[in-house]
Design a protein around this motif. Structure first.
Motif, PDB file in Angstrom:
ATOM      1  N   LEU A 282       8.058  35.772 -12.346  1.00 52.59           N
ATOM      2  CA  LEU A 282       7.209  34.961 -13.211  1.00 52.59           C
ATOM      3  C   LEU A 282       7.984  33.779 -13.783  1.00 52.59           C
ATOM      4  O   LEU A 282       7.475  32.645 -13.809  1.00 52.59           O
ATOM      5  CB  LEU A 282       6.649  35.829 -14.341  1.00 52.59           C
ATOM      6  N   GLU A 283       9.201  34.015 -14.220  1.00 53.93           N
ATOM      7  CA  GLU A 283      10.021  32.941 -14.779  1.00 53.93           C
ATOM      8  C   GLU A 283      10.317  31.862 -13.738  1.00 53.93           C
ATOM      9  O   GLU A 283      10.252  30.658 -14.038  1.00 53.93           O
ATOM     10  CB  GLU A 283      11.329  33.516 -15.321  1.00 53.93           C
ATOM     11  N   LEU A 284      10.640  32.274 -12.515  1.00 52.35           N
ATOM     12  CA  LEU A 284      10.959  31.299 -11.466  1.00 52.35           C
ATOM     13  C   LEU A 284       9.711  30.539 -11.022  1.00 52.35           C
ATOM     14  O   LEU A 284       9.792  29.335 -10.714  1.00 52.35           O
ATOM     15  CB  LEU A 284      11.613  32.005 -10.276  1.00 52.35           C
ATOM     16  N   LEU A 285       8.565  31.198 -10.972  1.00 49.89           N
ATOM     17  CA  LEU A 285       7.317  30.496 -10.679  1.00 49.89           C
ATOM     18  C   LEU A 285       7.049  29.421 -11.723  1.00 49.89           C
ATOM     19  O   LEU A 285       6.671  28.288 -11.394  1.00 49.89           O
ATOM     20  CB  LEU A 285       6.147  31.489 -10.659  1.00 49.89           C
ATOM     21  N   THR A 352      -1.589  27.834 -19.047  1.00 53.56           N
ATOM     22  CA  THR A 352      -0.179  27.473 -18.848  1.00 53.56           C
ATOM     23  C   THR A 352      -0.067  26.192 -18.035  1.00 53.56           C
ATOM     24  O   THR A 352       0.673  25.265 -18.397  1.00 53.56           O
ATOM     25  CB  THR A 352       0.567  28.617 -18.139  1.00 53.56           C
ATOM     26  N   HIS A 353      -0.785  26.117 -16.934  1.00 51.71           N
ATOM     27  CA  HIS A 353      -0.768  24.902 -16.105  1.00 51.71           C
ATOM     28  C   HIS A 353      -1.304  23.711 -16.896  1.00 51.71           C
ATOM     29  O   HIS A 353      -0.734  22.611 -16.837  1.00 51.71           O
ATOM     30  CB  HIS A 353      -1.605  25.114 -14.845  1.00 51.71           C
ATOM     31  N   SER A 354      -2.382  23.901 -17.625  1.00 47.52           N
ATOM     32  CA  SER A 354      -2.971  22.813 -18.405  1.00 47.52           C
ATOM     33  C   SER A 354      -1.994  22.304 -19.455  1.00 47.52           C
ATOM     34  O   SER A 354      -1.863  21.093 -19.664  1.00 47.52           O
ATOM     35  CB  SER A 354      -4.264  23.302 -19.074  1.00 47.52           C
ATOM     36  N   MET A 355      -1.312  23.211 -20.126  1.00 45.18           N
ATOM     37  CA  MET A 355      -0.340  22.811 -21.144  1.00 45.18           C
ATOM     38  C   MET A 355       0.764  21.960 -20.530  1.00 45.18           C
ATOM     39  O   MET A 355       1.109  20.885 -21.048  1.00 45.18           O
ATOM     40  CB  MET A 355       0.249  24.062 -21.807  1.00 45.18           C
ATOM     41  N   ILE A 356       1.315  22.424 -19.423  1.00 46.51           N
ATOM     42  CA  ILE A 356       2.396  21.688 -18.758  1.00 46.51           C
ATOM     43  C   ILE A 356       1.915  20.306 -18.326  1.00 46.51           C
ATOM     44  O   ILE A 356       2.571  19.285 -18.579  1.00 46.51           O
ATOM     45  CB  ILE A 356       2.923  22.483 -17.551  1.00 46.51           C
ATOM     46  N   LEU A 375       9.634  23.149 -21.897  1.00 46.22           N
ATOM     47  CA  LEU A 375       8.365  23.539 -21.303  1.00 46.22           C
ATOM     48  C   LEU A 375       8.426  24.985 -20.803  1.00 46.22           C
ATOM     49  O   LEU A 375       7.434  25.726 -20.892  1.00 46.22           O
ATOM     50  CB  LEU A 375       8.005  22.608 -20.150  1.00 46.22           C
ATOM     51  N   ALA A 376       9.585  25.396 -20.278  1.00 51.91           N
ATOM     52  CA  ALA A 376       9.735  26.782 -19.828  1.00 51.91           C
ATOM     53  C   ALA A 376       9.603  27.743 -21.004  1.00 51.91           C
ATOM     54  O   ALA A 376       8.977  28.801 -20.883  1.00 51.91           O
ATOM     55  CB  ALA A 376      11.074  26.958 -19.130  1.00 51.91           C
ATOM     56  N   LEU A 382       3.470  31.386 -23.908  1.00 53.94           N
ATOM     57  CA  LEU A 382       2.040  31.427 -23.602  1.00 53.94           C
ATOM     58  C   LEU A 382       1.726  32.592 -22.658  1.00 53.94           C
ATOM     59  O   LEU A 382       0.785  33.366 -22.899  1.00 53.94           O
ATOM     60  CB  LEU A 382       1.637  30.080 -22.986  1.00 53.94           C
ATOM     61  N   LEU A 383       2.505  32.737 -21.606  1.00 51.57           N
ATOM     62  CA  LEU A 383       2.238  33.779 -20.626  1.00 51.57           C
ATOM     63  C   LEU A 383       2.390  35.185 -21.207  1.00 51.57           C
ATOM     64  O   LEU A 383       1.669  36.109 -20.828  1.00 51.57           O
ATOM     65  CB  LEU A 383       3.195  33.620 -19.430  1.00 51.57           C
ATOM     66  N   LEU A 384       3.309  35.333 -22.148  1.00 54.92           N
ATOM     67  CA  LEU A 384       3.588  36.653 -22.706  1.00 54.92           C
ATOM     68  C   LEU A 384       2.969  36.841 -24.093  1.00 54.92           C
ATOM     69  O   LEU A 384       3.338  37.765 -24.811  1.00 54.92           O
ATOM     70  CB  LEU A 384       5.107  36.862 -22.783  1.00 54.92           C
ATOM     71  N   ALA A 385       2.018  35.977 -24.449  1.00 49.84           N
ATOM     72  CA  ALA A 385       1.413  36.039 -25.774  1.00 49.84           C
ATOM     73  C   ALA A 385       0.777  37.399 -26.028  1.00 49.84           C
ATOM     74  O   ALA A 385       0.038  37.912 -25.190  1.00 49.84           O
ATOM     75  CB  ALA A 385       0.359  34.944 -25.918  1.00 49.84           C
ATOM     76  N   GLU A 386       1.072  37.960 -27.174  1.00 49.44           N
ATOM     77  CA  GLU A 386       0.477  39.249 -27.556  1.00 49.44           C
ATOM     78  C   GLU A 386      -0.887  39.023 -28.170  1.00 49.44           C
ATOM     79  O   GLU A 386      -1.077  38.082 -28.924  1.00 49.44           O
ATOM     80  CB  GLU A 386       1.408  39.979 -28.558  1.00 49.44           C
TER      81      GLU A 386
END
Length: 386
Positions: A282-285, A352-356, A375-376, A382-386
């Motif tokens: 996920l991080e590398l993507l 995530t894509h929209s934010m970037i 940005l990372a 964002l991806l790991l938001a609880e």
């Protein structure tokens, strides 16, 4: 007896136009179709708006004004995020035409939009800095744009539950707003956009020069507003010379889409090939997507906004690829966030894509050192938001 004209007809026209522009794209909607949606004549619509471009401007300004009003009325950061999420999730949201269609405006109209966009970001920053006193002015601007990009990309996406949409948007935007930014690494090499080879002193082949200029113009002005002569002039050759390399403008768009898809595909393949576990995948993507967006912002722009202009065969192929690319992300995120609803995972990836994209394409990126690393961090939050 003749029916009376509703007192809010101008607002009704803007609302109908906004929905059509979001669904079909500005160039694919006529004034007659907007009028038909309201059961009025085109002549009646022209009584309120001079032309379709004027109508588009007012639609975009409506979206900006509604967002800015919510921000100015909010007393805290969390209140602002909650109100913005409610606005975005609403059935009549006017936010979906912001980035995609603003380039169809003429010069002075674009300037008006940019000024209002800057005002929104400026009005949002005091709320951020009151909650996060460690942020300096450039950092608060970066985070403000990231929050707005996270929310703005969801305005045309809906689940079956508006309340569920609101809760998810609040969670995602809050995670971005409270993300801790890493300190810039002074030894890191800055990312630079694709210069077309000119910065090295060595020019690329003429075909590549033409394609680079076509990509830039398609993104800045919109595909339908660009002519072959415009592309030739930007590359320093006459229009007839363009046809020695491309059959026409459509051929250029297809080649551009293929190039953009190849960049994203290569990044995703390398990310998955080097990952040792789901979290690293996920991080590398994420980092690969950021890298492509920062280096090739115009390519990402046309991939996002110009697919409807492709011929049927190429459009279907691109949408299939985009669906596959999204599915790779959803699988990667699902492997880390086990048990999450598939629709929530897709919305999170889209956000995530929209934010970037919004940060890179709308902001003064030169003011933000270590932008890819920051940005990372924002994307991970964002991806790991609880």
């Amino acid at each position: 007896m003749a029916s009376r004209r509703p007192p809010n007809r101008k607002a009704l026209i803007r609302s109908a136009a906004s929905e059509l522009f979001v669904r079909h794209g500005y160039h694919n909607v006529s004034v007659a179709e907007v009028a038909e949606a309201l059961d009025i004549t085109a002549a009646a619509l022209y009584h309120h708006y001079r032309n379709k471009q004027d109508l588009l401007l007012q639609v975009i300004l409506d979206g900006f004004e509604s967002v800015d009003a919510v921000i100015r009325e909010a007393k805290t950061l969390d209140t602002a995020i909650g109100s913005l999420a409610t606005l975005v999730a609403g059935p009549k949201s006017l936010l979906g035409v912001w980035e995609r269609e603003a380039r169809n405006l003429e010069g002075s109209q674009r300037l008006t939009v940019l000024e209002l966009q800057t005002r929104i970001v400026t009005d949002f920053q005091p709320l951020l800095r009151a909650a996060r006193t460690e942020l300096d002015a450039p950092e608060s601007e970066l985070v403000a744009r990231a929050v707005l990009g996270t929310l703005g990309g969801q305005s045309s996406r809906r689940s079956v539950s508006r309340r569920k949409d609101e809760r998810l948007m609040v969670r995602l935007a809050s995670a971005v707003a409270h993300c801790r930014l890493p300190a810039p690494d002074p030894t890191a090499e800055p990312h630079r956009p694709d210069s077309g080879g000119t910065s090295s002193g060595v020019r690329r082949p003429r075909r590549d020069q033409l394609l680079t200029e076509a990509i830039r113009l398609f993104d800045e002005r919109g595909y339908q507003s660009v002519t072959v002569a415009d592309i030739g002039e930007a590359a320093g050759i006459v229009a007839s010379g363009v046809y020695r390399h491309f059959a026409g403008k459509t051929d250029m768009l297809v080649a551009a889409m293929n190039r953009g898809g190849e960049h994203l595909r290569t990044g995703a393949d390398q990310a998955l090939g080097h990952a040792r576990d789901p979290r690293e995948a996920l991080e590398l993507l994420l980092r690969a997507h950021i890298d492509v967006t920062v280096k090739h912002r115009h390519l990402v722009g046309i991939l996002t906004h110009e697919s409807d202009q492709l011929p049927d065969k190429e459009r279907i192929a691109l949408r299939r690829y985009q669906a596959d690319y999204l599915d790779v992300w959803v699988q990667a995120l699902g492997a880390v966030r086990t048990g999450r609803d598939a629709a929530d995972l897709r919305t999170t990836v889209h956000a995530t894509h929209s934010m970037i994209h919004f940060v890179v394409r709308s902001g003064p990126t030169s003011r933000w050192p270590a932008l890819p690393e920051r940005l990372a961090a924002l994307g991970t939050a964002l991806l790991l938001a609880e």
